[in-house]
Design an enzyme around this catalytic site. Structure first.
Site, short mmCIF file in Angstrom:
data_model
loop_
_atom_site.label_atom_id
_atom_site.label_comp_id
_atom_site.label_asym_id
_atom_site.label_seq_id
_atom_site.Cartn_x
_atom_site.Cartn_y
_atom_site.Cartn_z
N GLU A 69 -25.96 9.06 30.28
CA GLU A 69 -26.17 10.10 29.26
C GLU A 69 -25.58 11.39 29.81
OE1 GLU A 69 -27.37 10.62 26.03
OE2 GLU A 69 -26.83 12.67 26.58
N ASP A 96 -20.39 11.76 31.95
CA ASP A 96 -19.64 11.49 30.73
C ASP A 96 -18.99 10.11 30.83
OD1 ASP A 96 -17.27 11.55 28.82
OD2 ASP A 96 -18.21 13.48 28.41
N ASP A 118 -22.37 9.17 18.78
CA ASP A 118 -22.03 10.29 17.88
C ASP A 118 -20.86 9.90 16.98
OD1 ASP A 118 -23.98 11.78 19.18
OD2 ASP A 118 -22.58 12.56 20.67
N ASP A 154 -26.07 3.25 12.35
CA ASP A 154 -26.33 3.24 10.91
C ASP A 154 -25.15 3.85 10.15
OD1 ASP A 154 -26.80 5.85 11.95
OD2 ASP A 154 -27.75 6.38 10.03
N1 SAH Z 1 -28.74 5.87 22.06
C1 SAH Z 1 -29.76 6.83 21.68
C2 SAH Z 1 -29.16 8.22 21.43
C3 SAH Z 1 -28.09 8.26 20.36
S1 SAH Z 1 -27.37 9.90 20.16
C4 SAH Z 1 -30.48 6.31 20.44
O1 SAH Z 1 -29.97 5.43 19.76
O2 SAH Z 1 -31.59 6.80 20.15
C5 SAH Z 1 -25.89 9.72 21.09
C6 SAH Z 1 -26.09 10.08 22.56
O3 SAH Z 1 -24.89 9.83 23.25
C7 SAH Z 1 -26.41 11.56 22.77
O4 SAH Z 1 -27.57 11.68 23.57
C8 SAH Z 1 -25.16 12.11 23.47
O5 SAH Z 1 -25.45 13.15 24.38
C9 SAH Z 1 -24.64 10.87 24.18
N2 SAH Z 1 -23.19 10.88 24.41
C10 SAH Z 1 -22.25 11.15 23.50
N3 SAH Z 1 -21.01 11.08 24.04
C11 SAH Z 1 -21.20 10.73 25.34
C12 SAH Z 1 -20.30 10.51 26.43
N4 SAH Z 1 -18.98 10.66 26.28
N5 SAH Z 1 -20.82 10.16 27.63
C13 SAH Z 1 -22.17 10.04 27.79
N6 SAH Z 1 -23.08 10.25 26.79
C14 SAH Z 1 -22.59 10.59 25.59
#
Ligand code: SAH
Length: 213
Positions: A69, A96, A118, A154
């Protein structure tokens, strides 16, 4: 996702470096040595608050899990779960996804979970989507032969984009459903986002895929 300032997040993270670390400080870290066994490694990219991977780790003790994360303010919630109910087969890493090849030996990971990534709906941000070709290149490097990508969301646009990106790569789609909660898929564990969005009436899409030779 909207970020809140979480009081004490940095301190909590700094004092628990065996559970969570910043790979800027620990570039030489070797995941295999950390777990000290030969169990397969499964990772979740963008685990958010970590309910999904924490539950998986608790359920499957013969698998090593790594939750990735990029934000302190979110990963701190996953850390709190670990401190309350520690799972020695779970490691949390704040980084990342682009840094994954630094952390994992080539072909060392058996499974990658992408959960409610995202959507980055604007075309000019397509490269940030975690199923963009550039990220698939990274997954190909770290996944073992026959290793699987598991993706659920979703979001229709992100799902359609992902099906196309994965098919064109080329990868094989080995399972697909457009309504996970009413499908034949057994043992689904809901993420925080999955609970939230399915309560709103959104259907959940899921696919699994493997790389072609
Ligand atoms: N998987 C969780 C959160 C979904 S939101 C759930 O389903 O409840 C998407 C998450 O991915 C966010 O917390 C965001 O910070 C993380 N994220 C997005 N791009 C990322 C990247 N390149 N590397 C690591 N984390 C990332």
């Amino acid at each position: 996702m909207r970020l809140r300032h979480v009081k004490g997040a940095k301190d909590l993270i700094a004092t628990h470096s065996t559970l969570i670390f910043d790979n800027d400080r620990e570039k030489e870290f070797n995941i295999k040595n950390y777990f000290d066994n030969d169990f397969p490694i499964h990772i979740e990219i963008g685990m958010g608050k970590g309910k999904f991977i924490h539950t998986l780790a608790k359920t499957n003790k013969n698998i090593n899990y790594v939750g990735i994360e990029k934000f302190d303010s979110v990963i701190v919630r996953a850390l709190e779960k670990q401190l309350e109910d520690p799972q020695d087969n779970l490691l949390l890493i704040r980084t990342d996804a682009v840094d994954l090849p630094v952390l994992f030996d080539t072909n060392n990971v058996e499974r990658i979970y992408l959960t409610f990534s995202d959507p980055w709906p604007k075309d000019r941000h397509a490269k940030r989507r975690l199923t963009h070709k550039n990220f698939l290149d990274i997954y190909k490097k770290i996944l073992s032969k026959n290793g699987e990508l598991h993706f659920k969301t979703d979001n229709d646009l992100l799902f359609d984009f992902s099906v196309e990106s994965i098919t064109n790569y080329p990868m094989n789609i080995t399972y697909i459903t457009y309504d996970l909660h009413n499908s034949d898929f057994e043992g689904n564990i809901m993420t925080e986002f999955e609970e939230r969005f399915s309560k709103l009436g959104n259907t959940i899409k899921k696919l699994t895929a493997t790389f072609k030779e």
